[in-house]
Design a protein around this motif. Sequence first.
Motif, PDB file in Angstrom:
ATOM      1  N   GLU A 173       0.814  -1.224   0.000  1.00 13.45           N
ATOM      2  CA  GLU A 173       0.000   0.000   0.000  1.00 13.45           C
ATOM      3  C   GLU A 173       0.843   1.268   0.000  1.00 13.45           C
ATOM      4  O   GLU A 173       0.317   2.372  -0.182  1.00 13.45           O
ATOM      5  N   ASP A 176       0.797   3.922  -3.157  1.00  9.99           N
ATOM      6  CA  ASP A 176      -0.498   4.596  -3.300  1.00  9.99           C
ATOM      7  C   ASP A 176      -0.730   5.559  -2.145  1.00  9.99           C
ATOM      8  O   ASP A 176      -1.249   6.674  -2.335  1.00  9.99           O
ATOM      9  N   PHE A 177      -0.378   5.136  -0.929  1.00  7.25           N
ATOM     10  CA  PHE A 177      -0.537   5.967   0.260  1.00  7.25           C
ATOM     11  C   PHE A 177       0.227   7.280   0.103  1.00  7.25           C
ATOM     12  O   PHE A 177      -0.308   8.375   0.367  1.00  7.25           O
ATOM     13  N   GLU A 179       1.368   8.691  -2.711  1.00 10.67           N
ATOM     14  CA  GLU A 179       0.906   9.500  -3.848  1.00 10.67           C
ATOM     15  C   GLU A 179      -0.319  10.332  -3.481  1.00 10.67           C
ATOM     16  O   GLU A 179      -0.476  11.455  -3.948  1.00 10.67           O
ATOM     17  N   GLN A 180      -1.191   9.784  -2.659  1.00 10.97           N
ATOM     18  CA  GLN A 180      -2.429  10.482  -2.295  1.00 10.97           C
ATOM     19  C   GLN A 180      -2.238  11.476  -1.149  1.00 10.97           C
ATOM     20  O   GLN A 180      -3.127  12.273  -0.859  1.00 10.97           O
ATOM     21  N   LEU A 181      -1.079  11.453  -0.524  1.00  8.78           N
ATOM     22  CA  LEU A 181      -0.842  12.265   0.661  1.00  8.78           C
ATOM     23  C   LEU A 181      -0.687  13.746   0.320  1.00  8.78           C
ATOM     24  O   LEU A 181       0.013  14.113  -0.631  1.00  8.78           O
ATOM     25  N   ASP A 182      -1.366  14.607   1.098  1.00 11.49           N
ATOM     26  CA  ASP A 182      -1.173  16.050   0.982  1.00 11.49           C
ATOM     27  C   ASP A 182       0.274  16.357   1.341  1.00 11.49           C
ATOM     28  O   ASP A 182       0.799  15.835   2.314  1.00 11.49           O
ATOM     29  N   THR A 204       0.381  17.215  -3.840  1.00 11.21           N
ATOM     30  CA  THR A 204       0.267  15.854  -3.307  1.00 11.21           C
ATOM     31  C   THR A 204       1.561  15.083  -3.573  1.00 11.21           C
ATOM     32  O   THR A 204       2.433  15.537  -4.325  1.00 11.21           O
ATOM     33  N   LYS A 206       1.790  12.550  -5.371  1.00 10.75           N
ATOM     34  CA  LYS A 206       1.825  12.235  -6.804  1.00 10.75           C
ATOM     35  C   LYS A 206       2.470  13.364  -7.591  1.00 10.75           C
ATOM     36  O   LYS A 206       3.262  13.129  -8.517  1.00 10.75           O
TER      37      LYS A 206
END
Length: 367
Positions: A173, A176-177, A179-182, A204, A206
Motif C-alpha cells: 500500500e 499509493d498511500f 501518492e495520495q498524501l497532501d 500531493t 503524486k
Amino acid sequence: MLSDLPIRKIIHVDMDAFYASVAQMDQPELKGKAIAVGGGGARGVIAAASYEARKFGVKSAMSGRLAIKLCPELIFVKTDFDRYKAISKQVRKIFYEYTDLVEPLSLDEAYLDVTQNKKGHPSASLLAQDIRQRIFEEVGLTASAGISINKFIAKIASDYNKPNGQRTVNPEEVLDFLEQLDIRKFYGVGKVTAEKMYQKGIFTGKDLKSKTLEYLEENFGKAGNFYYDVVRGIHRSEVKPNRIRKSLAAERTFSENLSSEIFMLEKLEHIAEEVAKRLKNSNVAGKTITLKIKYSDFTLQTRSKTLPYFVSDKSVILETAKDLLYQERMDNSVRLLGISLSNLNTEKVKVSQASDKAVSVQLKFAF
C-alpha cells in the motif's frame, strides 16, 4: 525500487496530548475540559493543549494571550517535567519488553523496530495494539501508533487516527498511500517549504513524484534528494537505540523585556546553573558554549565560543556566557536568553541491529 529494499517492521508510538493528558489524569476535575499546559502570564507560551482546547484552535507554541481569546474557558496548568519524565520512563519500560531497538524522539514519542521482536510475533499491527493497550492499563494514558516499512511512513501514519488509534500502511500500500498524501503531511516538509511547493504546483505526493531529481535538487537544494526518495517509499534510516546527545541547553523567556545588561547577567547566572545541573545529570561536558538572544522584535542572534577543553562547571559556563554577552553591543531590548553546550564528550555507541539480509523478506509478510 521499493522491492529491492530491506523491509522492516517499524512502529511509531505517539502519546496523545501527553502533557495535557498527564494533567487531566493527575487532576480528575480537569477531565473533559479545555486546558493548556504553560502559557500563563502576559508573555507565556503554551507547551501543550488538551483535545478539548484544540477544538477552539488552541495549540502548542501559541501565546497564552491569543489562546484565551480563542477559548475564554481555557484553564492554564503549570508544567511538571519531573512528572512527565517519570511517566515517560514507565512507557519506555513497556517498549523494551517488545524490542531493544527503541529510539526515543522525545518524552512522548518513539520508534520501535519489531522486525525481530522479543514476543516472536509476526504482526507489527497486533504488537502495536498490545503496546497501546498496556500503556492504557498500566500508565492510564492513551497512545496512537503508525506501522509501516520505515520510520518516515510510520510517523506519518501515527497521526491518522489520533487520539487513541493506529494506522498500518502495508508494504503493497506504500506507494499509493504516499501518492495520495497532501504534501503538508510529509514529515520534514515545513510550512515555508509547503508554500514553495504549492507555488510550483506540487500539492500531493503524486505531484512530487512527477518531478525529476534534478528539478528537486535545483529548487530545494540538498533536501531535494530526500523528497525524491521518500515519495517513492525509500527511507534507509534505521531505528537507532542510542541516540547520541549533540547539545544541552536551557533558556528563559522574561515577563518584561530587559534593556539593562546588569539584569541580563542576573538571569544568565540562573540559566548557567540550570545548564550545569543538566550536564551533571547527563554525565556529559562540552567545549562549545553558545549564547542565544531573542530581541523584543523577535529577531534571534547566537554567539558562540569553543574552549580548548571540556567544561561542565557553572562558573566557567557563566563567565564564558558573560564574555559573549559583552562581545558586541545590543541595539534592542531582550525577551529571551539561553545558554547551550555542544561539541560534547559523548562517543558514538555502535549497536548491533538486525542485518539487511535478515530483514530482506517478501513484501507480503504479516504486518
